[in-house]
Enzyme design. Structure first.
Site, short mmCIF file in Angstrom:
data_model
loop_
_atom_site.label_atom_id
_atom_site.label_comp_id
_atom_site.label_asym_id
_atom_site.label_seq_id
_atom_site.Cartn_x
_atom_site.Cartn_y
_atom_site.Cartn_z
N ASN A 78 0.81 -1.22 0.00
CA ASN A 78 0.00 0.00 0.00
C ASN A 78 0.84 1.27 0.00
OD1 ASN A 78 -1.47 -2.10 2.17
ND2 ASN A 78 -2.63 -1.54 0.35
N ILE A 85 1.07 6.83 0.00
CA ILE A 85 0.35 5.86 0.81
C ILE A 85 -1.08 5.71 0.30
CG2 ILE A 85 -0.42 5.31 3.16
CD1 ILE A 85 1.78 7.43 4.06
N CYS A 86 -1.50 4.46 0.10
CA CYS A 86 -2.88 4.19 -0.26
C CYS A 86 -3.64 3.87 1.02
CB CYS A 86 -2.95 3.01 -1.24
SG CYS A 86 -4.63 2.58 -1.71
N LEU A 87 -4.40 4.84 1.48
CA LEU A 87 -5.14 4.69 2.73
C LEU A 87 -6.42 5.50 2.60
CD1 LEU A 87 -4.92 3.51 5.63
CD2 LEU A 87 -3.85 5.66 6.31
N ASP A 118 -5.91 -3.83 -2.09
CA ASP A 118 -6.10 -2.41 -2.43
C ASP A 118 -4.72 -1.78 -2.56
OD1 ASP A 118 -7.20 0.06 -2.89
OD2 ASP A 118 -7.58 0.50 -0.78
#
Length: 149
Positions: A78, A85-87, A118
Protein backbone atom coordinates in the site's frame (compact mmCIF):
# COMPACT_ATOMS: atom_id res chain seq x y z
CA UNK A 1 -0.29 34.86 7.59
CA UNK A 2 -1.41 33.51 10.95
CA UNK A 3 -1.52 29.83 11.79
CA UNK A 4 -5.08 28.49 12.17
CA UNK A 5 -6.08 27.64 15.76
CA UNK A 6 -6.85 24.08 14.69
CA UNK A 7 -3.23 23.45 13.63
CA UNK A 8 -1.88 25.04 16.82
CA UNK A 9 -4.20 22.90 18.99
CA UNK A 10 -3.35 19.66 17.15
CA UNK A 11 0.38 20.39 17.32
CA UNK A 12 0.18 21.13 21.05
CA UNK A 13 -1.72 17.87 21.62
CA UNK A 14 0.82 15.86 19.58
CA UNK A 15 3.63 17.24 21.73
CA UNK A 16 1.80 17.01 25.08
CA UNK A 17 0.14 13.61 24.61
CA UNK A 18 2.73 11.39 23.01
CA UNK A 19 1.44 8.51 20.91
CA UNK A 20 3.44 5.30 21.52
CA UNK A 21 5.73 4.60 18.57
CA UNK A 22 4.92 7.86 16.79
CA UNK A 23 6.50 11.30 16.83
CA UNK A 24 5.51 14.31 14.75
CA UNK A 25 7.57 17.47 15.10
CA UNK A 26 6.65 20.67 13.25
CA UNK A 27 9.41 22.59 11.45
CA UNK A 28 10.47 25.76 13.24
CA UNK A 29 10.08 27.83 10.07
CA UNK A 30 6.76 26.34 8.89
CA UNK A 31 4.26 24.81 11.33
CA UNK A 32 2.43 23.14 8.42
CA UNK A 33 5.42 20.82 7.80
CA UNK A 34 6.10 17.94 10.18
CA UNK A 35 8.94 15.45 10.45
CA UNK A 36 7.30 12.18 11.43
CA UNK A 37 8.80 8.97 12.78
CA UNK A 38 6.73 5.80 13.09
CA UNK A 39 8.03 2.64 14.75
CA UNK A 40 7.23 -0.56 12.93
CA UNK A 41 4.51 -2.41 14.87
CA UNK A 42 5.49 -5.51 16.84
CA UNK A 43 4.51 -8.83 15.29
CA UNK A 44 4.92 -7.29 11.81
CA UNK A 45 7.73 -7.50 9.24
CA UNK A 46 8.41 -3.84 10.07
CA UNK A 47 9.10 -4.52 13.77
CA UNK A 48 12.34 -2.91 14.90
CA UNK A 49 12.26 -0.34 12.12
CA UNK A 50 11.85 3.40 12.47
CA UNK A 51 10.25 4.96 9.40
CA UNK A 52 10.65 8.62 8.51
CA UNK A 53 7.74 10.39 6.87
CA UNK A 54 6.97 13.95 5.89
CA UNK A 55 3.59 15.47 6.55
CA UNK A 56 2.25 18.72 5.14
CA UNK A 57 -1.02 20.44 6.02
CA UNK A 58 -2.40 22.18 2.93
CA UNK A 59 -3.93 25.66 3.16
CA UNK A 60 -7.44 24.20 3.10
CA UNK A 61 -6.75 21.71 5.93
CA UNK A 62 -8.89 20.35 7.64
CA UNK A 63 -11.29 20.44 4.69
CA UNK A 64 -8.74 18.37 2.74
CA UNK A 65 -6.47 15.66 4.16
CA UNK A 66 -2.82 16.19 5.02
CA UNK A 67 -0.22 15.22 2.43
CA UNK A 68 1.93 12.43 3.83
CA UNK A 69 4.63 10.24 2.34
CA UNK A 70 7.29 7.83 3.51
CA UNK A 71 10.85 9.04 3.16
CA UNK A 72 12.24 5.70 4.35
CA UNK A 73 12.26 3.02 1.66
CA UNK A 74 9.67 0.36 2.52
CA UNK A 75 8.41 -2.87 0.92
CA UNK A 76 4.64 -2.67 1.39
CA UNK A 77 1.72 -3.26 -1.02
CA UNK A 78 0.00 0.00 0.00
CA UNK A 79 3.07 2.26 -0.24
CA UNK A 80 4.74 2.94 -3.58
CA UNK A 81 8.39 3.65 -4.45
CA UNK A 82 7.81 7.39 -4.05
CA UNK A 83 6.51 6.85 -0.52
CA UNK A 84 2.90 7.65 -1.36
CA UNK A 85 0.35 5.86 0.81
CA UNK A 86 -2.88 4.19 -0.26
CA UNK A 87 -5.14 4.69 2.73
CA UNK A 88 -8.85 5.46 2.57
CA UNK A 89 -8.74 8.14 5.29
CA UNK A 90 -6.22 10.10 3.19
CA UNK A 91 -8.57 10.03 0.21
CA UNK A 92 -12.26 9.15 -0.07
CA UNK A 93 -12.89 8.61 3.65
CA UNK A 94 -11.24 11.85 4.80
CA UNK A 95 -13.28 13.85 7.27
CA UNK A 96 -12.42 17.22 8.87
CA UNK A 97 -13.18 15.50 12.19
CA UNK A 98 -10.01 13.44 11.77
CA UNK A 99 -6.77 14.77 13.21
CA UNK A 100 -3.07 14.36 12.50
CA UNK A 101 -2.70 11.84 15.33
CA UNK A 102 -5.63 9.76 13.98
CA UNK A 103 -4.01 9.62 10.54
CA UNK A 104 -0.62 8.65 11.95
CA UNK A 105 -2.23 5.88 14.00
CA UNK A 106 -3.98 4.66 10.83
CA UNK A 107 -0.64 4.58 9.00
CA UNK A 108 0.96 2.65 11.86
CA UNK A 109 -1.97 0.20 11.74
CA UNK A 110 -1.49 -0.18 7.97
CA UNK A 111 2.10 -1.27 8.63
CA UNK A 112 0.73 -3.98 10.89
CA UNK A 113 -1.91 -5.10 8.40
CA UNK A 114 -0.86 -4.71 4.74
CA UNK A 115 -3.76 -4.94 2.29
CA UNK A 116 -2.65 -6.41 -1.06
CA UNK A 117 -6.27 -6.23 -2.31
CA UNK A 118 -6.10 -2.41 -2.43
CA UNK A 119 -2.54 -1.87 -3.63
CA UNK A 120 -0.54 1.15 -4.63
CA UNK A 121 2.55 -0.93 -5.39
CA UNK A 122 1.08 -3.54 -7.72
CA UNK A 123 4.28 -5.59 -8.00
CA UNK A 124 4.57 -5.86 -4.21
CA UNK A 125 0.87 -6.72 -3.88
CA UNK A 126 1.24 -9.42 -6.54
CA UNK A 127 4.17 -10.95 -4.66
CA UNK A 128 2.21 -10.69 -1.38
CA UNK A 129 -0.67 -12.65 -2.93
CA UNK A 130 1.47 -15.26 -4.70
CA UNK A 131 3.97 -15.94 -1.91
CA UNK A 132 3.13 -14.12 1.29
CA UNK A 133 6.03 -15.72 3.22
CA UNK A 134 8.59 -14.48 0.68
CA UNK A 135 7.00 -11.00 0.59
CA UNK A 136 7.08 -10.75 4.37
CA UNK A 137 10.73 -11.84 4.38
CA UNK A 138 11.54 -9.14 1.78
CA UNK A 139 9.71 -6.58 3.93
CA UNK A 140 11.81 -7.70 6.93
CA UNK A 141 15.04 -7.39 4.93
CA UNK A 142 14.15 -3.91 3.66
CA UNK A 143 13.29 -2.87 7.23
CA UNK A 144 16.73 -4.09 8.39
CA UNK A 145 18.48 -2.30 5.51
CA UNK A 146 16.57 0.98 5.39
CA UNK A 147 14.74 1.55 8.69
CA UNK A 148 17.17 0.71 11.44
CA UNK A 149 16.96 3.16 14.33
Amino acid sequence: MTTPKRIIKETERLVAEKVPGISAVPHDDNVRYFDVKIDGPSQSPYEGGVFNLELFLPDDYPMTPPKIRFLTKIYHPNIDRLGRICLDVLKSNWSPALQIRTILLSIQALLGAPNPDDPLANDVAQKWKEDEKAAIETARQWTQQHAKA
